[in-house]
Write an enzyme that holds these catalytic residues in place. Structure first.
Site, PDB file in Angstrom:
ATOM      1  N   CYS A  30      34.616 -39.967  -3.962  1.00 22.75           N
ATOM      2  CA  CYS A  30      35.250 -39.710  -5.240  1.00 22.75           C
ATOM      3  C   CYS A  30      36.078 -38.441  -5.140  1.00 22.75           C
ATOM      4  CB  CYS A  30      34.217 -39.560  -6.343  1.00 22.75           C
ATOM      5  SG  CYS A  30      33.196 -38.120  -6.101  1.00 22.75           S
ATOM      6  N   CYS A  33      34.538 -34.932  -4.642  1.00 22.40           N
ATOM      7  CA  CYS A  33      34.116 -34.515  -3.308  1.00 22.40           C
ATOM      8  C   CYS A  33      35.089 -33.492  -2.725  1.00 22.40           C
ATOM      9  CB  CYS A  33      34.062 -35.708  -2.363  1.00 22.40           C
ATOM     10  SG  CYS A  33      32.921 -36.976  -2.875  1.00 22.40           S
ATOM     11  N   ASP A 436      29.910 -63.024  22.783  1.00 18.16           N
ATOM     12  CA  ASP A 436      28.802 -62.400  23.489  1.00 18.16           C
ATOM     13  C   ASP A 436      27.617 -62.541  22.528  1.00 18.16           C
ATOM     14  OD1 ASP A 436      27.311 -60.681  25.176  1.00 18.16           O
ATOM     15  OD2 ASP A 436      27.709 -59.049  23.770  1.00 18.16           O
ATOM     16  N   ASP A 615      30.681 -56.805  22.464  1.00 17.08           N
ATOM     17  CA  ASP A 615      30.481 -55.398  22.134  1.00 17.08           C
ATOM     18  C   ASP A 615      30.052 -54.546  23.329  1.00 17.08           C
ATOM     19  OD1 ASP A 615      27.889 -56.397  22.415  1.00 17.08           O
ATOM     20  OD2 ASP A 615      27.101 -54.813  21.134  1.00 17.08           O
ATOM     21  N   ASP A 619      31.233 -56.374  28.514  1.00 20.75           N
ATOM     22  CA  ASP A 619      32.216 -57.301  27.952  1.00 20.75           C
ATOM     23  C   ASP A 619      33.641 -56.778  28.077  1.00 20.75           C
ATOM     24  OD1 ASP A 619      30.381 -59.226  27.015  1.00 20.75           O
ATOM     25  OD2 ASP A 619      29.868 -57.891  25.364  1.00 20.75           O
TER      26      ASP A 619
END
Lengths: 735, 49
Positions: A30, A33, A436, A615, A619
Site C-alpha cells: 500500500c 508503506c 520435469d 526447475d 533441466d
C-alpha cells in the site's frame, strides 16, 4: 542471531564519500508503506538518503561512515518487510537505453508536430492560393527542423540497420533507414527546385510511430526483468563463511570465492559448489538432479549449490563452478544446446527478409517503367521514392511488437514473467509439452501423509517436538506445530529427537528409534518419519504433492491437442504414481541431463516443437534445447536464466495461460501482418500510378499504424490476476 | 504575410521550450517511478504534527 553479516559486495561508494546500496523489498502492498520504510530507514544513524521506488519495489539507500548495510536490512525486518540487497548492472544498462529511446521519441514527437503544422498549411495552400515563395519558406523551415531531428531520433534504427548489413543480414530497420533517408533527401531536393511536394512530415511521423512501438516493447521487457530480478535477490542466498579465526560470518553467496570454507547448518541449503572437508550428513539434491531420496555424504564428497543439507553440520570448501563434474556437464550441454537454438528466426525478421528486397525491387521497377513510358527522370524518381515511402514498413514493423507488448502484459498479470522477446512466437508453434516432475508438476515443498484416525493433538505434539530438529523431514512435520518448541529436547544424532512431555517420553525420528513397525498404508516412494508418545506410535509419510491444479492444467493442455510427456531425473517408483494420476502415458524416469537432451532432440527430429517445463539444475540444458521453455520461480537460478519465461505461485495454471496467450498472440500477429499486406496491396498501386501526394502518404501511414495497434490491443483481454497470485512470489521462494 | 516571420519562430520556440522541459523531466528521473508518484501525493509528510 548475533552473527555478523557482510554485505560489502553490494555497496558502492559515490563521489561524496557516501556508501550506496539498492535493496529489493518484499511486502509492499500500500501507499503508506512508502512513508513507513523511508522514514524508518532515514531515522537510522548515518543514513542520509532513502528513496523507495514504488513501481519496482526497490529502495536505494545512502549512508555516511557511521551507517551499516546490515542495520538497514535489520530495520526493514523490524518494520515487517523482507529486504535483500542486489546488484543490477544489466538493468542499469537497460534503464539507460529506455531513457535514450524516450529522448528520441520526445525529439521525434516535437519535430513531427511542428512539421505537420507547416505541412497542413502547405496542403491547404496548394489547393487554394499559397504563393510559391511562402510554400518554399515553409518547406525550408520544415527541412531545418526535420533534418537534425531525424538524424537524432533515427539513431536506434540507423545503428541496428548498420549492424544487420555488416553481418550480411536484412532486418526491418534496413528498409526503414533507406526509406527515411531517401524521403528526406528527395524532399530537400524538391524544396531546392521549388516544387509543391515534400515528404518531411512522412519521414518524421514514421520515426515517431516506430519509436513509440520500440519504447513500449523495451519497457514491457524491462518491467518483467525487474520483477524477476527482485525474486532472484529476495531468495537472499547467504552462506556462513568461516574467517581466519574460524568464526562464521554471513556473506551473500555472490561474495564466495574458491578456497573459502563455508559452514552448512543442518536443514540449510548449500550456498556454493564445493567439496566436504568435515562433517557427516545426508543431502537432498532434488533441486539439482530431481532425485528425491537423500544421498549420504562424508568428507571428500562433492556437493552442489542449491542442495538441501540433512541432519548433520558440514564444512564445505568452495570450488570453482567449472570443476564439478555435474555442473561442468550441465554447462557443456548448455553451451551446445544454446548454439543449436540460435537458428530460430523471428517472424518479423522472416517477414523483413521477404519484404525488403520486394519493396526495393518494386521501387526500381516503377522507376524504370515510368522512364520507358516516357516520363521525365524527375517524375520517375519522384514516383519511385513515393513507392518507398508508402511501403516503408510502418505497419509491418509495428505488427509484431505491438502484439508482443500487450500479450506480455497479459501473461504478466497471469503470473508469468517473459524473458525472451520471441518466446510467444515459438510457444505458439508447440505441439508437445515435456514436464520435469520434481518441483514442476509437484510442489517444491513436500506434503504430509498421516495414518488414518490419528488424534490431531498427537500430530500437533509431533510438530512441536519437530521444531527442535533440523532434519528435513522433521521440518515438514514442524509445520503442524500449534505451540512453541518444547523444553529440554535432546537430539540423538542420526536417530531423532526426544523430550519429556507430561511425564511421558515423546520421540520423533527413525522407525527403529521410535520402535514403530513399518506401515502398510503408504506406498514405497514415500519418505518415513516415526513418532512415539507413551503407548501411541505412528508413522508419518512425507511425499511430494502435485501442484493443486496440475490435473486440470494437464487436462486442458491435452484438450488443446498437445502431446504430453514427463522426463524426470527421479526414480521410476516416484515418477510412476505422478504419471498415473495425471494420465500421462509417456513418462521416463532416471534421466540424466544428457538423456533429457537426447529425448528432446529425438522429439524435435520427429518434427515436434517442444515446450519444456522444468526447475532443476539438471533441466537447464534441456530447457535450452527445447523450442521454448518455462521454469517455476522456485527453480534453480541457472535454470531460470535459461528459461524463456518464469512463472510464479503454487499453481501450474500460468503454463496453460502461456500456451493460450501465445495462441492468441500468434493469431493476432498473423492478422496484423495480413493487414499490413492488404494496406500495401491498396497503397502500392496508387504510388506506382503516381497519384500519391504527401497528404495521402501521411493518411495511409498513420491509418495503417493505428489499425494494427488497435488490433494488437485485443491480445490484452483475459489473463486473470486472482488465480495466479494466491501465494505471493516471495513466500513461494522461501518455501 | 510578413507576420509569419514572427509567428513561426515564436511557435517553434514555444515548442522547443516544451521539448526542453520534457528532456529535463526525463533526466531528473520523473518517469522512473510512475506508480509511486501517484500515491506520494497523498502523503501528509509535509504537515507539522
Amino acid at each position: 542471531m548475533a552473527e555478523a553479516v557482510d554485505y560489502s559486495i553490494f555497496v558502492a561508494k559515490d563521489d561524496d564519500g557516501l556508501s550506496q546500496m539498492s535493496l529489493a523489498i518484499d511486502g509492499i502492498d500500500c501507499a503508506a508503506c512508502i512513508a513507513d520504510i523511508e522514514q524508518g530507514v532515514k531515522a537510522l544513524p548515518g543514513v542520509v538518503r532513502a528513496r523507495l521506488n514504488y513501481t519496482t519495489h526497490r529502495l536505494s539507500v545512502a549512508w555516511s561512515a557511521e551507517g551499516s548495510p546490515a542495520e538497514v536490512v535489520d530495520k526493514l525486518e523490524q518494520l515487517g518487510y523482507r529486504a535483500h540487497p542486489f546488484t543490477g548492472r544489466v538493468e542499469e544498462e537497460e534503464a539507460r537505453r529506455a531513457q535514450w529511446l524516450l529522448r528520441c521519441l520526445g525529439v521525434a514527437g516535437f519535430a513531427t508536430m511542428n512539421v505537420m503544422l507547416l505541412s497542413i498549411s502547405v496542403w491547404s495552400g496548394n489547393v487554394t492560393d499559397i504563393t510559391p515563395e511562402t510554400r518554399d519558406f515553409f518547406h525550408w523551415i520544415s527541412a531545418l527542423i526535420a533534418l537534425p531531428a531525424a538524424a537524432y531520433a533515427g539513431q536506434p534504427f540507423f545503428q541496428s540497420a548498420l549492424r544487420a548489413v555488416r553481418s550480411g543480414k536484412l532486418n526491418m530497420d534496413v528498409p526503414i533507414t533507406i526509406g527515411v533517408s531517401l524521403a528526406l533527401a528527395m524532399s530537400v531536393f524538391e524544396t531546392a527546385m521549388s516544387q509543391p511536394h515534400a515528404y518531411f512530415d512522412s519521414a518524421l511521423m514514421l520515426l515517431f510511430f516506430l519509436l513509440a512501438g520500440r519504447y513500449l516493447d523495451h519497457e514491457a521487457r524491462r518491467r518483467t526483468r525487474a520483477m524477476a530480478g527482485n525474486i532472484a535477490a529476495l531468495r537472499g542466498e547467504m552462506a556462513h563463511r568461516l574467517d581466519a579465526a574460524g568464526t562464521p560470518v554471513r556473506v551473500p553467496v555472490q561474495a564466495l570465492v574458491p578456497g573459502d570454507v563455508i559452514l552448512v547448518a543442518p536443514g540449510e541449503r548449500v550456498g556454493a559448489d564445493g567439496r566436504v572437508v568435515a562433517g557427516l550428513s545426508s543431502i537432498d539434491e532434488s533441486l539439482v538432479t530431481g532425485e528425491t531420496l537423500p544421498r549420504a555424504l562424508k568428507p571428500g564428497a562433492e556437493v552442489f549449490a542449491g542442495s538441501l543439507n540433512g541432519e548433520g553440520a558440514l564444512q564445505v570448501e568452495v570450488t570453482a563452478g567449472g570443476q564439478n563434474t555435474l555442473v561442468d556437464e550441465v554447462q557443456r550441454l548448455l553451451d551446445g544446446a544454446l548454439a543449436a537454438r540460435g537458428g530460430y528466426m523471428r517472424l518479423a525478421d522472416r517477414a523483413a527478409r521477404l519484404y525488403a528486397p520486394m519493396v526495393h525491387l518494386t521501387a526500381l521497377l516503377s522507376l524504370v517503367g515510368w522512364l520507358i513510358a516516357g516520363a521525365s527522370l524527375h517524375t520517375a524518381v519522384m514516383i519511385a521514392v513515393a513507392v518507398l515511402i508508402i511501403t516503408c514498413p510502418c505497419a509491418l514493423a509495428l505488427a509484431v511488437p505491438a502484439v508482443q507488448v500487450t500479450a506480455t502484459g497479459r501473461l504478466f498479470r497471469a503470473g508469468l514473467l517473459v524473458n525472451a522477446g520471441d518466446m510467444l512466437e515459438r510457444l505458439a508453434e508447440v505441439d508437445t509439452v515435456v514436464f520435469d516432475k520434481t518441483g514442476t508438476l509437484t510442489l517444491p515443498d513436500p506434503r504430509l501423509r498421516l495414518p488414518p484416525g490419528v488424534a490431531p493433538g498427537l500430530v500437533a505434539l509431533a510438530g512441536q517436538l519437530a521444531l527442535s530438529s533440523h532434519h528435513p523431514l522433521a521440518r515438514v512435520v514442524a509445520t503442524r506445530a500449534t505451540g512453541g518448541p518444547l523444553a529440554d529436547v535432546t537430539e540423538v544424532s542420526g536417530q531423532g529427537v526426544t523430550a519429556q512431555v507430561n511425564g511421558q517420553e515423546a520421540r520423533l525420528g527413525s522407525l527403529a528409534f521410535c520402535a514403530v513397525a513399518p506401515p502398510d498404508h503408504l506406498p514405497s516412494d514415500v519418505s518415513l518419519i516415526a513418532f512415539r508418545y507413551g503407548m501411541h506410535g505412528f508413522v508419518i509419510g512425507v511425499e511430494q504433492a502435485l501442484r493443486p491444479d496440475a490435473k486440470d492444467v494437464v487436462e486442458a493442455l491435452r484438450a488443446r491437442g498437445l502431446g504430453l510427456r514427463i522426463l524426470s531425473g527421479d526414480r521410476a517408483e516416484a515418477v510412476a504414481p505422478v504419471a498415473a494420476e495425471l494420465g500421462i502415458a509417456d513418462a521416463k524416469a532416471g534421466m540424466k541431463p544428457a538423456d533429457k537432451i537426447a529425448a528432446l532432440e529425438a522429439l524435435k527430429a520427429a518434427g515436434h516443437k517442444v515446450l519444456m517445463v522444468g526447475d532443476g539444475l539438471n533441466d537447464a540444458p534441456a530447457l535450452a534445447a527445447a523450442t521454448v521453455s518455462l521454469s517455476p520461480a522456485s527453480g534453480a537460478a541457472v535454470t531460470q536464466a535459461h528459461a524463456d519465461a518464469v512463472f510464479l505461485g503454487r499453481r501450474l495454471r500460468p503454463v496453460q495461460a502461456a500456451v493460450e496467450g501465445a495462441g492468441v498472440a500468434a493469431r493476432l500477429m498473423r492478422q496484423n501482418l495480413g493487414l499490413a499486406v492488404v494496406y500495401n496491396i491498396i497503397a502500392v498501386p496508387l504510388a506506382i500510378a503516381g497519384v500519391v501526394t504527401p497528404l495521402i502518404a501521411a493518411l495511409a501511414m498513420s491509418g495503417s499504424s493505428i489499425l494494427v495497434t488497435v488490433n494488437a490491443l485485443r491480445a490484452a483481454r483475459g489473463g486473470r490476476k486472482d488465480e495466479a497470485t494466491d501465494a505471493t512470489p516471495a513466500q513461494e521462494v522461501l518455501a | 504575410m510578413n507576420v509569419l516571420v514572427f509567428l513561426i519562430p515564436t511557435a517553434l520556440l514555444l515548442g522547443f521550450i516544451g521539448l526542453l522541459a520534457f528532456l529535463w523531466s526525463l533526466k531528473s528521473g520523473q518517469y522512473d517511478d510512475l506508480d509511486g508518484a501517484a500515491v506520494r501525493i497523498l502523503q501528509d509528510d509535509d504537515l507539522k504534527t
